[in-house]
Design a protein around this motif. Sequence first.
Motif, PDB file in Angstrom:
ATOM      1  N   PHE A   1      11.658  -6.546  44.139  1.00 30.58           N
ATOM      2  CA  PHE A   1      10.163  -5.697  43.209  1.00 30.58           C
ATOM      3  C   PHE A   1      10.400  -4.181  44.341  1.00 30.58           C
ATOM      4  O   PHE A   1       9.923  -3.217  43.898  1.00 30.58           O
ATOM      5  N   ALA A   2      10.749  -4.173  45.462  1.00 29.45           N
ATOM      6  CA  ALA A   2      11.331  -2.889  46.031  1.00 29.45           C
ATOM      7  C   ALA A   2      12.701  -2.586  47.406  1.00 29.45           C
ATOM      8  O   ALA A   2      12.751  -2.861  47.893  1.00 29.45           O
ATOM      9  N   PRO A   3      13.888  -2.972  45.741  1.00 30.57           N
ATOM     10  CA  PRO A   3      15.225  -2.660  46.656  1.00 30.57           C
ATOM     11  C   PRO A   3      15.006  -1.739  47.586  1.00 30.57           C
ATOM     12  O   PRO A   3      16.601  -1.655  48.374  1.00 30.57           O
ATOM     13  N   TYR A   4      14.783  -0.145  47.498  1.00 35.28           N
ATOM     14  CA  TYR A   4      15.400   0.722  47.675  1.00 35.28           C
ATOM     15  C   TYR A   4      13.853   1.013  49.335  1.00 35.28           C
ATOM     16  O   TYR A   4      14.099   1.804  50.254  1.00 35.28           O
ATOM     17  N   ALA A   5      13.287  -0.159  49.205  1.00 30.09           N
ATOM     18  CA  ALA A   5      12.259   0.450  50.143  1.00 30.09           C
ATOM     19  C   ALA A   5      13.278  -0.004  51.860  1.00 30.09           C
ATOM     20  O   ALA A   5      14.182  -0.794  51.504  1.00 30.09           O
ATOM     21  N   PRO A   6      12.558   0.453  52.870  1.00 31.18           N
ATOM     22  CA  PRO A   6      13.018  -0.096  53.952  1.00 31.18           C
ATOM     23  C   PRO A   6      13.149  -1.956  54.830  1.00 31.18           C
ATOM     24  O   PRO A   6      12.007  -2.721  53.957  1.00 31.18           O
ATOM     25  N   GLY A   7      13.360  -2.326  55.684  1.00 30.77           N
ATOM     26  CA  GLY A   7      13.072  -3.880  55.776  1.00 30.77           C
ATOM     27  C   GLY A   7      12.194  -3.840  56.408  1.00 30.77           C
ATOM     28  O   GLY A   7      11.920  -3.240  57.088  1.00 30.77           O
ATOM     29  N   ILE A   8      11.833  -5.339  56.588  1.00 35.41           N
ATOM     30  CA  ILE A   8      11.235  -5.913  56.575  1.00 35.41           C
ATOM     31  C   ILE A   8      10.571  -5.746  58.321  1.00 35.41           C
ATOM     32  O   ILE A   8       9.509  -5.576  58.641  1.00 35.41           O
ATOM     33  N   GLY A   9      12.119  -6.141  59.014  1.00 36.63           N
ATOM     34  CA  GLY A   9      12.038  -6.610  60.041  1.00 36.63           C
ATOM     35  C   GLY A   9      12.406  -5.679  61.576  1.00 36.63           C
ATOM     36  O   GLY A   9      11.335  -4.357  61.737  1.00 36.63           O
ATOM     37  N   VAL A  10      12.496  -4.156  60.574  1.00 42.05           N
ATOM     38  CA  VAL A  10      12.978  -2.753  61.141  1.00 42.05           C
ATOM     39  C   VAL A  10      11.133  -2.084  61.447  1.00 42.05           C
ATOM     40  O   VAL A  10      10.964  -1.128  61.639  1.00 42.05           O
ATOM     41  N   ARG A  11      10.602  -2.540  60.215  1.00 46.23           N
ATOM     42  CA  ARG A  11       9.463  -1.800  59.763  1.00 46.23           C
ATOM     43  C   ARG A  11       8.211  -2.366  60.251  1.00 46.23           C
ATOM     44  O   ARG A  11       7.624  -1.504  62.030  1.00 46.23           O
ATOM     45  N   ILE A  12       8.280  -4.174  60.852  1.00 44.87           N
ATOM     46  CA  ILE A  12       7.694  -4.716  62.356  1.00 44.87           C
ATOM     47  C   ILE A  12       7.818  -3.896  63.656  1.00 44.87           C
ATOM     48  O   ILE A  12       7.169  -4.169  63.977  1.00 44.87           O
ATOM     49  N   GLN A  13       9.021  -4.007  63.532  1.00 41.42           N
ATOM     50  CA  GLN A  13       9.090  -3.053  64.785  1.00 41.42           C
ATOM     51  C   GLN A  13       9.062  -2.471  65.643  1.00 41.42           C
ATOM     52  O   GLN A  13       8.157  -1.769  66.355  1.00 41.42           O
ATOM     53  N   ALA A  14       9.045  -1.031  64.169  1.00 43.09           N
ATOM     54  CA  ALA A  14       8.473   0.008  64.113  1.00 43.09           C
ATOM     55  C   ALA A  14       6.890   0.288  64.778  1.00 43.09           C
ATOM     56  O   ALA A  14       5.610   0.483  65.763  1.00 43.09           O
ATOM     57  N   LEU A  15       6.664  -0.763  63.857  1.00 43.43           N
ATOM     58  CA  LEU A  15       4.787  -1.077  64.421  1.00 43.43           C
ATOM     59  C   LEU A  15       4.151  -0.908  66.018  1.00 43.43           C
ATOM     60  O   LEU A  15       3.128  -0.728  66.773  1.00 43.43           O
ATOM     61  N   ARG A  16       4.926  -2.339  66.141  1.00 46.05           N
ATOM     62  CA  ARG A  16       5.095  -3.078  67.408  1.00 46.05           C
ATOM     63  C   ARG A  16       5.437  -1.928  69.178  1.00 46.05           C
ATOM     64  O   ARG A  16       5.224  -1.748  69.477  1.00 46.05           O
ATOM     65  N   GLN A  17       5.965  -0.627  67.946  1.00 45.33           N
ATOM     66  CA  GLN A  17       6.585   0.091  69.308  1.00 45.33           C
ATOM     67  C   GLN A  17       5.305   1.032  69.054  1.00 45.33           C
ATOM     68  O   GLN A  17       4.706   1.835  70.506  1.00 45.33           O
ATOM     69  N   LEU A  18       4.260   1.263  67.810  1.00 44.99           N
ATOM     70  CA  LEU A  18       3.244   2.323  67.820  1.00 44.99           C
ATOM     71  C   LEU A  18       1.875   2.068  68.772  1.00 44.99           C
ATOM     72  O   LEU A  18       1.244   2.305  69.450  1.00 44.99           O
ATOM     73  N   ARG A  19       2.217   0.449  68.750  1.00 45.04           N
ATOM     74  CA  ARG A  19       1.244  -0.607  69.058  1.00 45.04           C
ATOM     75  C   ARG A  19       0.932  -0.888  70.454  1.00 45.04           C
ATOM     76  O   ARG A  19       0.020  -0.417  71.002  1.00 45.04           O
ATOM     77  N   GLU A  20       2.622  -0.322  71.274  1.00 45.65           N
ATOM     78  CA  GLU A  20       2.263  -0.701  72.546  1.00 45.65           C
ATOM     79  C   GLU A  20       2.537   1.158  73.182  1.00 45.65           C
ATOM     80  O   GLU A  20       1.891   1.316  74.229  1.00 45.65           O
ATOM     81  N   TYR A  21       2.292   1.817  72.384  1.00 42.65           N
ATOM     82  CA  TYR A  21       2.012   3.390  72.629  1.00 42.65           C
ATOM     83  C   TYR A  21       0.392   3.285  72.178  1.00 42.65           C
ATOM     84  O   TYR A  21       0.353   4.324  72.837  1.00 42.65           O
ATOM     85  N   GLY A  22      -0.115   2.009  72.111  1.00 43.00           N
ATOM     86  CA  GLY A  22      -1.418   2.473  72.234  1.00 43.00           C
ATOM     87  C   GLY A  22      -2.253   3.111  70.641  1.00 43.00           C
ATOM     88  O   GLY A  22      -3.329   3.819  70.921  1.00 43.00           O
ATOM     89  N   ILE A  23      -0.999   3.284  69.966  1.00 38.18           N
ATOM     90  CA  ILE A  23      -1.695   3.721  68.315  1.00 38.18           C
ATOM     91  C   ILE A  23      -2.562   2.406  68.202  1.00 38.18           C
ATOM     92  O   ILE A  23      -1.804   1.184  67.570  1.00 38.18           O
ATOM     93  N   ALA A  24      -3.382   2.464  66.812  1.00 38.40           N
ATOM     94  CA  ALA A  24      -4.313   1.842  66.274  1.00 38.40           C
ATOM     95  C   ALA A  24      -2.866   1.143  65.224  1.00 38.40           C
ATOM     96  O   ALA A  24      -2.535   2.081  64.431  1.00 38.40           O
ATOM     97  N   THR A  25      -2.770   0.319  64.801  1.00 38.53           N
ATOM     98  CA  THR A  25      -2.257  -0.333  63.511  1.00 38.53           C
ATOM     99  C   THR A  25      -2.261  -1.240  62.854  1.00 38.53           C
ATOM    100  O   THR A  25      -3.510  -2.307  63.493  1.00 38.53           O
TER     101      THR A  25
END
Length: 282
Positions: A163-187
């Motif tokens: 459905f979305a072959p050109y979109a970023p991989g799932i794992g790197v998206r989740i990792q980015a969210l984890r980093q943002l949340r640890e920084y105190g940003i609502a995710t």
Amino acid sequence: MHIQTTETISRQILTEAKGYLDVGFTHSLNPYSGCAFACSYCYVRQMPIQQFKDIPWGEWLDIKINAAEIYRQQIVKLRAKGKPVNIFMSSATDPYQPAERQAEITRRLLEAMLDHPPDYLQIQTRSPLVARDMEILGQLSAKCDLLVSMTIETDREDVKRIFAPYAPGIGVRIQALRQLREYGIATQAALSPVLPFTPAFPEMLVEAVEHIWIDTLTIGDGAGGKRSQKLEMPRLFREHGFEQWYTNDIHVRVRSYFSKHFPADKVRISRDEAFLKSETKK
């Protein structure tokens, strides 16, 4: 995939929210026109912005080089009138698509917001590049309600490739969210649209997000599913044996399942529950 890129000058960057976004958002903000991720189910393919183009969706991109300047001008006028400013960024593009690495249009907008913050900002993206601006987002979250919502439509890479072959991989998206949340940003993880996933999907998101947003091809394309039908999504689901995932009640079933892993009030459904005030404003 080759993308025809053009630098453009915009007359306005804050557009009055209507239709789907008219549930609390006052404006949409699109730093770009067009989107390099070219997801097959994207409803923008059926909107005038693409319908009047001779170039296929995903193969053209307009970069709004004066976006930050126009933002400053518009919000000053809105504040002078005492108007609220609740922004959805973005409704018809991805603010962190590949061109943003060099163009930094979104980054400059965020810097402008530090001086002229909106009341509420929801960033909607499917790119881990959003984590690049973590420090700016942290500063901005002290000045306004802020939510970073990452589209994660499935936990299956094989499904994403269909459905979305050109979109970023799932794992790197989740990792980015984890980093943002640890920084105190609502995710938030946006299951938009719901695509086939494994039973382990909720557990993958528990440490990365506070909120789950559920959207489907039948209730979230802005036309009651008609745009998704024109994009031949029912056929694509059938061809891959996913018919059971293309039903009118899939959002109800997904909500029930995710509520086993998240508090019920943290799992919301398109459209009327779209507007969410963040809970991490300092």
